[in-house]
Design an enzyme around this catalytic site. Structure first.
Site, PDB file in Angstrom:
ATOM      1  N   GLU B 241      56.789  13.359  41.581  1.00 48.27           N
ATOM      2  CA  GLU B 241      56.198  14.073  40.587  1.00 48.27           C
ATOM      3  C   GLU B 241      55.013  15.011  41.067  1.00 48.27           C
ATOM      4  OE1 GLU B 241      56.922  11.373  36.662  1.00 48.27           O
ATOM      5  OE2 GLU B 241      54.913  11.329  37.116  1.00 48.27           O
ATOM      6  N   HIS B 364      54.584  -2.483  45.748  1.00 43.70           N
ATOM      7  CA  HIS B 364      54.239  -3.258  44.640  1.00 43.70           C
ATOM      8  C   HIS B 364      55.478  -4.351  44.433  1.00 43.70           C
ATOM      9  CE1 HIS B 364      55.455   0.527  42.227  1.00 43.70           C
ATOM     10  NE2 HIS B 364      56.698  -0.186  42.574  1.00 43.70           N
ATOM     11  N   HIS B 439      51.563  -2.879  37.933  1.00 43.06           N
ATOM     12  CA  HIS B 439      52.092  -1.756  38.887  1.00 43.06           C
ATOM     13  C   HIS B 439      52.643  -0.438  38.384  1.00 43.06           C
ATOM     14  CE1 HIS B 439      56.030  -2.946  37.296  1.00 43.06           C
ATOM     15  NE2 HIS B 439      56.374  -2.340  38.336  1.00 43.06           N
TER      16      HIS B 439
END
Lengths: 133, 516
Positions: B241, B364, B439
């Site tokens: 992103e 994570h 997370h």
């Protein structure tokens, strides 16, 4: 949780397994777009029915992940009790995976035992399992 | 058991007898909830199930959530799974579920458990299928104003350069023997090959390499699955992103992370160890199934499948897990390299002149050997973090030197069209959660439900109407990853902030999304 919960069934254990194979590939692509050009032999073992289903699905997943096969039709010929384990022999039909032709849905990370169930009912065998996506 | 949820895939008519296949999803499954479990609110945002609930519980089950988040957790197995984890031999303090917790495989997603280094259990289910699934944040010195005019071209370029989607394969081909080197050396391998800057490893958790990795503990199937996928994004909730800093909450800390002004452009990468890690998890779950019988381990749920920390099974799993963790770091490193190249191409200048440094990279899904204070003494433990992020406080030796005095950066990705967060670790996280916080957003709605509610192309239009450019390999995935399908990430960040286990630094919002 990112998952697909699948129910597959058929009149016999063998046919239910074949449906489970379609379910696995349908999660990833459009199985009706797969031309059954090639045949793969499938042999799997498992110490019980659940492990057999897990190993069957994982074998098919690896046919996609490693060999790049799109498989859309499955013939599970026989599941029988061997000396120490259950054995499955069958075939899978398909062709090399082509995202243009077969589409792209979601990747399957793995097969799981989560909520796995194998139920033998009066007129059908029902399989339930969860795919980690 | 009744099935709800409509037919996800098509129906199949078998020539003989006819059989149909349906797909639904776990969260939608009726008759499975945690509503009956006694929960005590012991402080704001802190809930506990006492050990008296079940005689097998070694420690209480503890959930960090606000009233709305806990209400959602009661509707599925999340709290039950947190209770189940509390049964593990050698677990310390409490079994923890983070505010973004949801039902998982054995462990809840958002689950944290610290088990004794010598006498505890190790559970691959407490790590997850996507070993070292994680997030990396890269900064730039560009502003939104500079990027906006070329945004569609930029997102196209990123989408074209970074392989994504089902069956995506990396741009490069490594042999399985080269792959062994990749996972032994971690990010250094990538930097040596030209996929990065010499300073890159400094701001990656563990420097982008767990030394304990041993590819000889990894199956050929995992290597064959992984080799062609190195340097690819995959599908599902993985993405690259382009973000803009939206609001800065902690200016001094944000400055140190190199995020100095609102509208500054950042890049967020979310992916993991691809088929390599998935197969390692799958292979070792099988090993653990046998270990449970071999060591006569008593578990409330067979999916917690575990082995003693000092067993040969653990000695094999942990180096294989570490290999997958290194694969994931190299994967994110290569994607970083192509993201820099995409910016170079569009802005026609070198990436270092755009200050495209790695702010940080967190994993994570992992189990780590760490030291934590328990009952006043220091214990060596395995901290399982499944859908949970390390959030170490200022002064911790495992934090990169440049951040050591301010605390570890924590990255919480949201979903398409919603915000993502940069938090910073605090001393409170050591006290409350073994140095851990949430997370990300956490799924609120099943994939199939999301697909019924939205249609990919409509969603794309509505995102684009809000100025978010999206390119996806499969529009179906776009619908499944609809923002409303996720728990509100702002709420998750707020709970973390209020508890003080990770405090707010910067909120980012996406302006461009490339996904599988």
């Amino acid at each position: 949780m990112t998952d697909a919960f699948v129910e597959a069934w058929g009149p016999t254990m063998e046919r239910a397994f074949a449906q489970a194979g379609i379910a696995l590939f349908e999660t990833m692509m459009y199985t009706d777009k797969i031309t059954p050009r090639n045949t793969e032999d499938i042999t799997v073992e498992g110490h019980d029915e659940k492990e057999l289903l897990y190993n069957f699905l994982e074998t098919l997943l690896l046919k996609f992940e490693i060999d790049g096969k799109a498989l859309g039709r499955f013939g599970v010929h026989v599941i029988n009790q061997g000396k120490d384990s259950l054995n499955l022999t069958g075939t899978a039909n398909g062709e090399p995976y082509d995202p243009e032709k077969h589409g792209r849905k979601i990747e399957v990370k793995g097969v799981t035992y989560h909520q796995m169930a194998i139920q033998k009912e009066r007129d059908r065998v029902l399989l339930r399992f969860l795919l980690d996506l | 058991m009744r099935l709800i949820g409509s037919v996800y895939s098509s129906s199949f008519q078998h020539p003989i007898g006819g059989s149909i296949l349906k797909m639904t999803s776990l969260e939608q499954h009726p008759g499975r909830s945690s509503a009956h479990i006694p929960l005590e609110k012991i402080a704001p945002n802190i809930w506990e199930v006492p050990t008296s609930y079940n005689p097998g519980m070694k420690v209480p089950a503890r959930i960090y959530a606000d009233d709305d988040l806990i209400a959602k957790m009661k509707t599925d197995m999340t709290i039950q799974q947190c209770v189940n984890v509390a049964h593990l031999d050698g677990i310390y303090k409490y079994s923890i579920t983070m505010p973004d917790g949801h039902e998982g495989y054995g462990f809840p997603i958002g689950g944290v458990a610290a088990t004794d280094y010598d006498e505890g259990l190790i559970s691959p289910g407490g790590v997850g299928y996507d070993i070292n699934c994680g997030v990396r944040l890269i900064r730039t010195n560009l502003s939104e104003e500079e990027v906006r005019p070329v945004l569609p071209k930029l997102v196209d370029t990123i989408f074209n350069m970074i392989p994504s989607g089902l069956g995506s394969k990396g741009q490069i081909r490594v042999s399985t023997s080269e792959l062994d080197k990749v996972v032994t050396d971690g990010v250094e391998w990538a930097v040596d090959k030209g996929y990065g800057w010499p300073d890159d490893p400094k701001t990656i958790e563990e420097g982008g390499c767990l030394e304990s990795a041993d590819p000889s503990k990894v199956s050929n199937n995992a290597k064959s699955r992984g080799a062609p996928q190195l340097g690819s994004l995959g599908s599902g909730n993985h993405f690259v992103e382009i973000e803009k800093a939206d609001k800065i909450f902690d200016k001094p800390v944000a400055d140190r992370f190199g995020i100095t002004k609102p509208d500054q452009i950042l890049i967020l990468i979310h992916t993991g160890s691809r088929g390599y890690g998935h197969q390692i998890c799958s292979d070792y779950l099988r090993v653990m199934e046998h270990a449970v019988r071999k060591y006569n381990i008593n578990l409330p749920d067979r999916e917690l499948a575990a082995c003693p920390a000092n067993s040969p099974e653990a000695e094999q799993y942990l180096p294989a897990m570490a290999a997958a963790a290194n694969f994931a770091w190299v994967n994110r490193q290569m994607i970083t390299h192509w993201a820099r190249q995409a910016f170079e191409k569009i802005f026609a200048k070198p990436s270092d002149s755009m200050d495209m440094r790695i702010v940080y990279d967190v994993c994570h899904n992992i189990a780590k050997v760490e030291q934590h204070k328990v009952d006043g003494g220091l214990k060596k433990v395995f901290v399982h973090r499944k859908g949970a992020t390390r959030a170490f406080p200022p002064g911790h030796p495992d934090i990169p030197a440049q951040y050591r005095d301010i605390g570890q950066p924590v990255l919480l990705p949201g979903s398409m069209g919603t915000s993502s967060w940069v938090l910073v670790g605090t001393p409170k996280s050591m006290e409350l959660s073994f140095g851990t916080t949430a997370h990300g957003a956490g799924r609120f709605m099943s994939r199939s439900a999301a697909k019924r509610k939205w249609w990919g192309a409509d969603l794309k239009k509505s995102l684009e109407a809000r100025g978010i450019v999206i390119r996806a390999a499969a529009m179906e995935v776009v619908a499944e990853e609809a923002p409303d399908a996720y728990k509100d990430v702002d709420r998750v960040a707020e709970v973390s902030h209020q508890l003080g286990i990770g405090t707010k630094v910067v909120r980012m919002v996406p302006i461009g999304v490339a996904k599988g």
